[in-house]
Motif scaffolding. Sequence first.
Motif, mmCIF file in Angstrom:
data_model
loop_
_atom_site.group_PDB
_atom_site.id
_atom_site.type_symbol
_atom_site.label_atom_id
_atom_site.label_comp_id
_atom_site.label_asym_id
_atom_site.label_seq_id
_atom_site.Cartn_x
_atom_site.Cartn_y
_atom_site.Cartn_z
ATOM 1 N N PHE A 69 0.802 -1.292 -0.011
ATOM 2 C CA PHE A 69 -0.127 -0.091 -0.017
ATOM 3 C C PHE A 69 0.802 1.410 0.023
ATOM 4 O O PHE A 69 0.534 2.209 -0.803
ATOM 5 N N ILE A 70 1.844 1.255 0.808
ATOM 6 C CA ILE A 70 2.393 2.440 0.877
ATOM 7 C C ILE A 70 3.893 2.737 0.069
ATOM 8 O O ILE A 70 4.419 3.691 -0.107
ATOM 9 N N VAL A 71 4.494 1.476 -0.308
ATOM 10 C CA VAL A 71 5.827 1.630 -1.229
ATOM 11 C C VAL A 71 5.323 1.518 -2.668
ATOM 12 O O VAL A 71 4.745 0.582 -3.044
ATOM 13 N N ARG A 96 12.965 -0.459 -3.682
ATOM 14 C CA ARG A 96 12.337 0.414 -2.771
ATOM 15 C C ARG A 96 12.499 -0.083 -1.157
ATOM 16 O O ARG A 96 12.621 0.586 -0.166
ATOM 17 N N LEU A 97 11.729 -1.091 -1.208
ATOM 18 C CA LEU A 97 11.357 -1.855 -0.018
ATOM 19 C C LEU A 97 12.734 -2.273 0.861
ATOM 20 O O LEU A 97 12.870 -1.956 2.032
ATOM 21 N N THR A 98 13.770 -2.558 -0.004
ATOM 22 C CA THR A 98 15.122 -2.819 0.859
ATOM 23 C C THR A 98 15.567 -1.459 1.300
ATOM 24 O O THR A 98 16.208 -1.494 2.384
ATOM 25 N N ALA A 99 15.304 -0.423 0.780
ATOM 26 C CA ALA A 99 15.975 0.867 1.387
ATOM 27 C C ALA A 99 15.246 1.326 2.579
ATOM 28 O O ALA A 99 15.869 1.819 3.480
ATOM 29 N N LEU A 100 13.832 1.093 2.573
ATOM 30 C CA LEU A 100 12.959 1.307 3.716
ATOM 31 C C LEU A 100 13.513 0.470 4.875
ATOM 32 O O LEU A 100 13.808 1.043 6.184
ATOM 33 N N PHE A 101 13.860 -0.720 4.508
ATOM 34 C CA PHE A 101 14.327 -1.484 5.812
ATOM 35 C C PHE A 101 15.551 -1.338 6.380
ATOM 36 O O PHE A 101 16.196 -1.541 7.372
ATOM 37 N N ALA A 102 16.325 -0.717 5.282
ATOM 38 C CA ALA A 102 18.019 -0.085 5.811
ATOM 39 C C ALA A 102 17.641 0.878 6.448
ATOM 40 O O ALA A 102 18.313 0.947 7.557
ATOM 41 N N PHE A 103 16.634 1.864 6.356
ATOM 42 C CA PHE A 103 16.431 2.788 7.153
ATOM 43 C C PHE A 103 15.819 2.182 8.590
ATOM 44 O O PHE A 103 16.482 3.139 9.491
ATOM 45 N N TYR A 114 19.476 9.621 8.103
ATOM 46 C CA TYR A 114 19.547 8.743 7.114
ATOM 47 C C TYR A 114 18.175 8.700 5.981
ATOM 48 O O TYR A 114 17.847 7.862 5.615
ATOM 49 N N SER A 115 17.883 9.995 5.926
ATOM 50 C CA SER A 115 16.585 10.411 5.162
ATOM 51 C C SER A 115 16.779 9.949 3.640
ATOM 52 O O SER A 115 15.917 9.742 2.900
ATOM 53 N N ARG A 116 18.059 9.866 3.325
ATOM 54 C CA ARG A 116 17.975 9.354 1.694
ATOM 55 C C ARG A 116 17.698 8.102 1.675
ATOM 56 O O ARG A 116 17.031 8.007 0.338
ATOM 57 N N TYR A 117 17.462 7.311 2.728
ATOM 58 C CA TYR A 117 16.906 5.849 2.427
ATOM 59 C C TYR A 117 15.344 6.007 2.313
ATOM 60 O O TYR A 117 14.650 5.425 1.408
ATOM 61 N N LEU A 118 14.911 7.081 2.951
ATOM 62 C CA LEU A 118 13.496 7.306 2.850
ATOM 63 C C LEU A 118 13.012 7.685 1.549
ATOM 64 O O LEU A 118 11.969 7.554 0.889
ATOM 65 N N LEU A 119 13.774 8.704 0.971
ATOM 66 C CA LEU A 119 13.671 9.231 -0.167
ATOM 67 C C LEU A 119 13.782 8.234 -1.261
ATOM 68 O O LEU A 119 12.937 8.129 -2.464
ATOM 69 N N ARG A 120 14.647 7.307 -1.294
ATOM 70 C CA ARG A 120 14.756 6.121 -2.085
ATOM 71 C C ARG A 120 13.640 5.349 -1.932
ATOM 72 O O ARG A 120 13.205 4.664 -3.144
ATOM 73 N N ALA A 121 13.128 5.042 -0.759
ATOM 74 C CA ALA A 121 11.996 4.045 -0.910
ATOM 75 C C ALA A 121 10.710 4.799 -1.323
ATOM 76 O O ALA A 121 9.991 3.859 -2.000
ATOM 77 N N PHE A 122 10.298 6.009 -1.110
ATOM 78 C CA PHE A 122 9.118 6.393 -1.317
ATOM 79 C C PHE A 122 8.989 7.512 -2.595
ATOM 80 O O PHE A 122 7.999 7.716 -3.021
ATOM 81 N N LEU A 153 6.267 10.046 -0.369
ATOM 82 C CA LEU A 153 6.537 10.085 1.165
ATOM 83 C C LEU A 153 5.371 10.616 1.767
ATOM 84 O O LEU A 153 5.447 9.985 2.787
ATOM 85 N N PRO A 154 4.731 11.488 1.282
ATOM 86 C CA PRO A 154 3.529 12.198 2.196
ATOM 87 C C PRO A 154 2.581 11.002 2.352
ATOM 88 O O PRO A 154 2.090 11.046 3.712
ATOM 89 N N LYS A 155 2.441 10.272 1.492
ATOM 90 C CA LYS A 155 1.243 9.282 1.929
ATOM 91 C C LYS A 155 1.977 8.080 2.709
ATOM 92 O O LYS A 155 1.275 7.812 3.796
ATOM 93 N N ALA A 156 3.272 7.940 2.547
ATOM 94 C CA ALA A 156 3.760 6.720 3.691
ATOM 95 C C ALA A 156 3.797 7.657 5.012
ATOM 96 O O ALA A 156 3.438 6.721 5.988
ATOM 97 N N MET A 157 3.958 8.727 5.281
ATOM 98 C CA MET A 157 4.092 9.461 6.297
ATOM 99 C C MET A 157 2.980 9.588 6.910
ATOM 100 O O MET A 157 2.747 9.360 8.322
ATOM 101 N N ARG A 158 1.806 9.701 6.085
ATOM 102 C CA ARG A 158 0.349 9.553 6.719
ATOM 103 C C ARG A 158 0.210 8.293 7.608
ATOM 104 O O ARG A 158 -0.491 8.208 8.706
ATOM 105 N N ALA A 159 0.410 7.220 6.698
ATOM 106 C CA ALA A 159 0.347 6.109 7.194
ATOM 107 C C ALA A 159 1.138 5.702 8.467
ATOM 108 O O ALA A 159 0.398 5.172 9.541
#
Length: 202
Positions: A35-37, A45-52, A92-100, A104-110
Motif C-alpha cells: 500500500f505505501i511503497v 524501494r522496500l530494501t531501502a526502507l528496511f535499511a532505514f 538517514y533520510s536518503r533511504y526514505l527518499l529512495r524508498a518512497f 513520501l507524504p502518503k507513507a508518512m500519513r500511514a
Amino acid sequence: MQPSTPVVRQALRSDVDTVARVLAQAFDADPVMRFIVPEPGYRKRLTALFAFETLLSLRGSWVAVVDGEIAGAALWGLPGAGPPGFWSTLRYSRYLLRAFGRGLPKAMRAFRVIEDAHPTSPPHWYLQTLGAAVPGRGVGGALLRDGLARADAQRLPAYLESSAPGNVAIYQHFGFRPAGEIVLPGGPTLTAMWREPVGGGQ
C-alpha cells in the motif's frame, strides 16, 4: 539435508544491507508495504526502507543465522526508547527518499496513524518488524522467542501491529492478544496486539 537450527545474535552495523534484503524478501507481499511503497522498483524501494529502519533501531535488532547466513531479523523498539529523533531521521533520510520518492507524504500519513495508535505506557518491548527470508524453517519463531525471553526477563509487556491477518493466530500462540484495529485511510487494516510478561507484570 535439513538446515541447521537458527542461532540468534544481535545485529551488527555490517549486517544492515543483508538484513534489509532479507526483510524485503520476507515482506514482498505484505499488504501494508504494497500500500505505501510505490512501483516501479518495488523490491529496491522496500530494501531501502528496511535499511532505514534497521539503521534507526540497530541497538534493538537481532538476526537469526542458519548455516552461516542471515535468514531473518527482528527489529525491536526498546522500552522507553520512543520514536527516533529528528536528527537521527534526517541522517538517514536518503533511504526514505529512495524508498518512497514522491510517495513520501502518503507513507508518512500511514506511519502517523500507526504511531498514534501505539500505547505510550506502560514501558514495553515493541516488535517493529519480524521477517524470515524463507518461511517454515523456524527462523521467525526463534527470533520471537528470543525477544520475548528478554522482555520476560525484565518483566515487561510486548506490543506489535500485525499487518498480515494470517499472522494473528501465530502471535496468539506466543501469548499476544488482539488489542484493537488500526485502519489506514484508503488502505489495509492492522491488528494491534499486546502481550503481558510470563509470570505477571510489574
